[in-house]
Design a protein around this motif. Structure first.
Motif, PDB file in Angstrom:
ATOM      1  N   LEU A  44       0.823  -1.208   0.000  1.00 46.73           N
ATOM      2  CA  LEU A  44       0.000   0.000   0.000  1.00 46.73           C
ATOM      3  C   LEU A  44       0.858   1.260   0.000  1.00 46.73           C
ATOM      4  O   LEU A  44       0.516   2.254  -0.659  1.00 46.73           O
ATOM      5  CB  LEU A  44      -0.954  -0.012   1.189  1.00 46.73           C
ATOM      6  CG  LEU A  44      -2.052  -1.083   1.144  1.00 46.73           C
ATOM      7  CD1 LEU A  44      -2.823  -1.098   2.448  1.00 46.73           C
ATOM      8  CD2 LEU A  44      -2.976  -0.867  -0.033  1.00 46.73           C
ATOM      9  N   GLN A  45       1.978   1.244   0.716  1.00 46.47           N
ATOM     10  CA  GLN A  45       2.892   2.390   0.703  1.00 46.47           C
ATOM     11  C   GLN A  45       3.506   2.577  -0.684  1.00 46.47           C
ATOM     12  O   GLN A  45       3.652   3.700  -1.160  1.00 46.47           O
ATOM     13  CB  GLN A  45       3.985   2.214   1.755  1.00 46.47           C
ATOM     14  CG  GLN A  45       3.487   2.391   3.162  1.00 46.47           C
ATOM     15  CD  GLN A  45       4.551   2.028   4.192  1.00 46.47           C
ATOM     16  OE1 GLN A  45       5.635   1.571   3.862  1.00 46.47           O
ATOM     17  NE2 GLN A  45       4.225   2.242   5.466  1.00 46.47           N
ATOM     18  N   TRP A  46       3.863   1.470  -1.332  1.00 51.78           N
ATOM     19  CA  TRP A  46       4.399   1.544  -2.693  1.00 51.78           C
ATOM     20  C   TRP A  46       3.364   2.149  -3.637  1.00 51.78           C
ATOM     21  O   TRP A  46       3.690   3.024  -4.443  1.00 51.78           O
ATOM     22  CB  TRP A  46       4.823   0.157  -3.179  1.00 51.78           C
ATOM     23  CG  TRP A  46       5.053   0.119  -4.651  1.00 51.78           C
ATOM     24  CD1 TRP A  46       6.126   0.631  -5.321  1.00 51.78           C
ATOM     25  CD2 TRP A  46       4.174  -0.406  -5.640  1.00 51.78           C
ATOM     26  NE1 TRP A  46       5.966   0.446  -6.673  1.00 51.78           N
ATOM     27  CE2 TRP A  46       4.775  -0.191  -6.891  1.00 51.78           C
ATOM     28  CE3 TRP A  46       2.939  -1.044  -5.593  1.00 51.78           C
ATOM     29  CZ2 TRP A  46       4.193  -0.591  -8.087  1.00 51.78           C
ATOM     30  CZ3 TRP A  46       2.352  -1.442  -6.781  1.00 51.78           C
ATOM     31  CH2 TRP A  46       2.966  -1.217  -8.004  1.00 51.78           C
ATOM     32  N   GLU A  47       2.109   1.670  -3.555  1.00 52.76           N
ATOM     33  CA  GLU A  47       1.054   2.222  -4.406  1.00 52.76           C
ATOM     34  C   GLU A  47       0.862   3.713  -4.155  1.00 52.76           C
ATOM     35  O   GLU A  47       0.697   4.487  -5.094  1.00 52.76           O
ATOM     36  CB  GLU A  47      -0.274   1.496  -4.159  1.00 52.76           C
ATOM     37  CG  GLU A  47      -0.439   0.239  -4.950  1.00 52.76           C
ATOM     38  CD  GLU A  47      -1.849  -0.313  -4.851  1.00 52.76           C
ATOM     39  OE1 GLU A  47      -2.530  -0.078  -3.828  1.00 52.76           O
ATOM     40  OE2 GLU A  47      -2.259  -0.987  -5.800  1.00 52.76           O
ATOM     41  N   PHE A  52       0.270   8.710  -5.951  1.00 50.58           N
ATOM     42  CA  PHE A  52      -0.181   9.959  -5.349  1.00 50.58           C
ATOM     43  C   PHE A  52       0.936  10.926  -4.946  1.00 50.58           C
ATOM     44  O   PHE A  52       0.721  12.124  -4.939  1.00 50.58           O
ATOM     45  CB  PHE A  52      -1.083   9.677  -4.147  1.00 50.58           C
ATOM     46  CG  PHE A  52      -2.294   8.878  -4.538  1.00 50.58           C
ATOM     47  CD1 PHE A  52      -3.254   9.410  -5.373  1.00 50.58           C
ATOM     48  CD2 PHE A  52      -2.457   7.579  -4.091  1.00 50.58           C
ATOM     49  CE1 PHE A  52      -4.359   8.678  -5.758  1.00 50.58           C
ATOM     50  CE2 PHE A  52      -3.560   6.835  -4.470  1.00 50.58           C
ATOM     51  CZ  PHE A  52      -4.515   7.385  -5.306  1.00 50.58           C
ATOM     52  N   THR A  53       2.105  10.432  -4.564  1.00 51.14           N
ATOM     53  CA  THR A  53       3.166  11.352  -4.151  1.00 51.14           C
ATOM     54  C   THR A  53       4.264  11.450  -5.193  1.00 51.14           C
ATOM     55  O   THR A  53       5.250  12.144  -4.976  1.00 51.14           O
ATOM     56  CB  THR A  53       3.764  10.927  -2.787  1.00 51.14           C
ATOM     57  OG1 THR A  53       4.304   9.615  -2.909  1.00 51.14           O
ATOM     58  CG2 THR A  53       2.717  10.972  -1.700  1.00 51.14           C
ATOM     59  N   SER A 101       2.388  -5.125 -10.869  1.00 52.17           N
ATOM     60  CA  SER A 101       2.752  -5.018  -9.454  1.00 52.17           C
ATOM     61  C   SER A 101       4.167  -5.528  -9.203  1.00 52.17           C
ATOM     62  O   SER A 101       4.944  -4.904  -8.478  1.00 52.17           O
ATOM     63  CB  SER A 101       1.766  -5.794  -8.586  1.00 52.17           C
ATOM     64  OG  SER A 101       0.499  -5.212  -8.646  1.00 52.17           O
ATOM     65  N   ILE A 102       4.502  -6.648  -9.817  1.00 49.18           N
ATOM     66  CA  ILE A 102       5.834  -7.223  -9.617  1.00 49.18           C
ATOM     67  C   ILE A 102       6.890  -6.405 -10.353  1.00 49.18           C
ATOM     68  O   ILE A 102       7.964  -6.126  -9.811  1.00 49.18           O
ATOM     69  CB  ILE A 102       5.870  -8.700 -10.050  1.00 49.18           C
ATOM     70  CG1 ILE A 102       4.985  -9.531  -9.117  1.00 49.18           C
ATOM     71  CG2 ILE A 102       7.291  -9.239 -10.058  1.00 49.18           C
ATOM     72  CD1 ILE A 102       4.780 -10.948  -9.575  1.00 49.18           C
ATOM     73  N   MET A 110       4.974  -8.223  -4.677  1.00 44.93           N
ATOM     74  CA  MET A 110       4.706  -9.647  -4.450  1.00 44.93           C
ATOM     75  C   MET A 110       3.469  -9.857  -3.578  1.00 44.93           C
ATOM     76  O   MET A 110       2.854 -10.912  -3.622  1.00 44.93           O
ATOM     77  CB  MET A 110       5.917 -10.319  -3.804  1.00 44.93           C
ATOM     78  CG  MET A 110       7.185 -10.214  -4.632  1.00 44.93           C
ATOM     79  SD  MET A 110       7.028 -11.038  -6.192  1.00 44.93           S
ATOM     80  CE  MET A 110       7.911 -12.514  -5.861  1.00 44.93           C
ATOM     81  N   ALA A 111       3.098  -8.858  -2.796  1.00 42.81           N
ATOM     82  CA  ALA A 111       1.930  -8.978  -1.910  1.00 42.81           C
ATOM     83  C   ALA A 111       0.636  -9.090  -2.697  1.00 42.81           C
ATOM     84  O   ALA A 111      -0.369  -9.557  -2.169  1.00 42.81           O
ATOM     85  CB  ALA A 111       1.859  -7.785  -0.962  1.00 42.81           C
ATOM     86  N   SER A 112       0.631  -8.700  -3.970  1.00 35.45           N
ATOM     87  CA  SER A 112      -0.603  -8.767  -4.763  1.00 35.45           C
ATOM     88  C   SER A 112      -0.835 -10.145  -5.367  1.00 35.45           C
ATOM     89  O   SER A 112      -1.934 -10.428  -5.846  1.00 35.45           O
ATOM     90  CB  SER A 112      -0.562  -7.724  -5.879  1.00 35.45           C
ATOM     91  OG  SER A 112       0.322  -8.131  -6.908  1.00 35.45           O
TER      92      SER A 112
END
Length: 141
Positions: A44-47, A52-53, A101-102, A110-112
């Protein structure tokens, strides 16, 4: 998504839009989880950093266009009553999500994999069960 695809199949446009509005606002009617696994938190931080940032708005525009195209193709397939095309769209969209994602998120991406593959397994299993339960055509006489 499955109820919206069902209503697209039944050609009830207002139901599809209503369900999409509910999905878009669902963030506000569910409480935030009390505990989040470290891998999900990193994802979520990566996304958040990517979409957004980030100084470039290209990833956010690409994500928005990708989601719109995916939903259009999905609902169009079911609107045309082509369940197999809809299933192909779902599978392709999920696999592309995993690849992106990867590719861009590396370790965090990898969490996805597990939630995406689990959803894909359930949807494909559901489609297979429906396919097996369909009435068999009677032989010509």
């Amino acid at each position: 998504m499955i109820p919206a695809a069902y209503y697209a199949y039944r050609r009830k446009l207002y139901h599809v839009f209503g369900l999409m509005a509910l999905l878009a606002t669902s963030l506000f009617w569910f409480d935030a989880p009390t505990t989040v696994s470290p891998t999900v938190s990193a994802y979520l931080q990566w996304e958040e950093r990517l979409f957004f940032t980030n100084t470039s708005k290209l990833p956010l525009v690409a994500l928005t266009l990708s989601v719109i195209i995916f939903l259009f193709l999905l609902f169009y397939a079911f609107w045309q009553r082509n369940v197999w095309y809809g299933l192909v769209v779902i599978n392709a969209g999920t696999i592309l999500k995993i690849i992106v994602s990867i590719a861009f998120g590396q370790e965090a991406g990898m969490a996805s994999i597990m939630p995406s593959l689990t959803s894909l397994l359930i949807i494909n299993l559901f489609a297979w069960v429906l396919y097996k339960r369909r009435p068999k055509p009677s032989p010509p006489q």
